[in-house]
Design a protein around this motif. Structure first.
Motif, PDB file in Angstrom:
ATOM      1  N   UNK A 299     -87.470  69.954 118.042  1.00 38.01           N
ATOM      2  CA  UNK A 299     -87.780  68.583 118.442  1.00 38.01           C
ATOM      3  C   UNK A 299     -86.793  67.544 117.920  1.00 38.01           C
ATOM      4  N   UNK A 300     -85.818  67.961 117.122  1.00 34.53           N
ATOM      5  CA  UNK A 300     -84.893  66.997 116.529  1.00 34.53           C
ATOM      6  C   UNK A 300     -83.553  66.985 117.262  1.00 34.53           C
ATOM      7  N   UNK A 301     -82.789  65.939 116.973  1.00 29.73           N
ATOM      8  CA  UNK A 301     -81.487  65.767 117.606  1.00 29.73           C
ATOM      9  C   UNK A 301     -80.344  66.336 116.782  1.00 29.73           C
ATOM     10  N   UNK A 302     -80.560  66.454 115.467  1.00 29.90           N
ATOM     11  CA  UNK A 302     -79.484  66.879 114.569  1.00 29.90           C
ATOM     12  C   UNK A 302     -80.079  67.397 113.269  1.00 29.90           C
ATOM     13  N   UNK A 303     -79.209  67.979 112.444  1.00 27.89           N
ATOM     14  CA  UNK A 303     -79.638  68.541 111.161  1.00 27.89           C
ATOM     15  C   UNK A 303     -78.750  68.019 110.042  1.00 27.89           C
TER      16      UNK A 303
ATOM     17  N   UNK B 243     -83.527  61.586 115.721  1.00 24.03           N
ATOM     18  CA  UNK B 243     -84.326  62.363 114.765  1.00 24.03           C
ATOM     19  C   UNK B 243     -83.433  63.414 114.113  1.00 24.03           C
ATOM     20  N   UNK B 244     -83.389  63.381 112.783  1.00 19.50           N
ATOM     21  CA  UNK B 244     -82.586  64.318 112.000  1.00 19.50           C
ATOM     22  C   UNK B 244     -83.524  65.101 111.087  1.00 19.50           C
ATOM     23  N   UNK B 245     -83.378  66.418 111.094  1.00 14.91           N
ATOM     24  CA  UNK B 245     -84.181  67.256 110.213  1.00 14.91           C
ATOM     25  C   UNK B 245     -83.363  67.612 108.982  1.00 14.91           C
ATOM     26  N   UNK B 246     -83.920  67.311 107.814  1.00 16.90           N
ATOM     27  CA  UNK B 246     -83.272  67.630 106.541  1.00 16.90           C
ATOM     28  C   UNK B 246     -83.838  68.941 106.007  1.00 16.90           C
TER      29      UNK B 246
ATOM     30  N   UNK C 199     -84.547  58.483 112.197  1.00 18.21           N
ATOM     31  CA  UNK C 199     -85.627  59.068 111.403  1.00 18.21           C
ATOM     32  C   UNK C 199     -85.107  60.363 110.783  1.00 18.21           C
ATOM     33  N   UNK C 200     -85.078  60.398 109.464  1.00 18.54           N
ATOM     34  CA  UNK C 200     -84.720  61.630 108.759  1.00 18.54           C
ATOM     35  C   UNK C 200     -86.018  62.219 108.250  1.00 18.54           C
TER      36      UNK C 200
END
Length: 186
Positions: A70-74, A4-7, A34-35
């Motif tokens: 809750x995300x793994x990366x940004x 999970x990646x947060x943009x 998932x972005x």
């Protein structure tokens, strides 16, 4: 395992080319990634340590921190405003950096990309965003870059998601970010 990646997009303008770039990342992310494009940065008030206390944190900042936790990366998308990153992106970094050493970005991989009208595609702003998010505790992928110059003309009639060169660049950034996320989890 899905990553999970947060943009986070540093432009609030409805027709923002950086927002379109983020939309392309969401659309073209690999099946196991998932972005998520964060909506609501405009609602997050400027960081103020006086209100960053239990029971006083503004709801928009609480939501940003909750989603980020809750995300793994940004994946940050930064235009260039007067030679640096926009205030809205810096403000998001400030909220996510707290509590210092244990913020939602702490230890998580981050890549910074973007597009701008100028001939260098916003590299100064993106470098400033890398510096800021790194100081905030994130693991910055310093060599993973995508700076697209001439946004106003390049994307005048073409959405970034329909530009094959841009999609290939974004796909590579996501691949590198995903790889670093797996390394960080190991």
């Amino acid at each position: 395992m899905s990553v999970r990646i947060l943009a986070l997009v540093g432009s609030l303008r409805a027709g923002s080319h950086n927002r379109q770039l983020a939309e392309a990342a969401v659309k073209h992310a690999p099946a196991d990634v998932e972005v998520e494009l964060f909506e609501g940065l405009a609602d997050v008030p400027f960081y103020n340590e006086d209100v960053d206390v239990e029971g006083s944190v503004p709801e928009a900042a609480v939501r940003l921190r909750a989603v980020a936790g809750q995300v793994d990366a940004f994946l940050l998308f930064s235009p260039e405003y007067n030679g640096t990153m926009p205030a809205v992106l810096k403000n998001a970094i400030d909220w996510l950096s707290r509590p210092f050493g244990a913020g939602a970005v702490s230890g998580k991989p981050v890549a910074v990309v973007g597009t701008a009208f100028g001939q260098y595609g916003g590299v100064w702003a993106q470098d400033d965003a890398r510096k800021s998010i790194g100081i905030a505790g994130a693991t910055v992928l310093e060599d993973v870059k995508l700076s697209i110059p001439g946004s106003v003309t390049r994307f005048a009639e073409t959405h970034p998601g329909d530009d094959h060169e841009v999609v290939a660049g974004l796909t590579e950034v996501i691949k590198q970010l995903t790889s670093q996320t797996a390394t960080a989890a190991a």
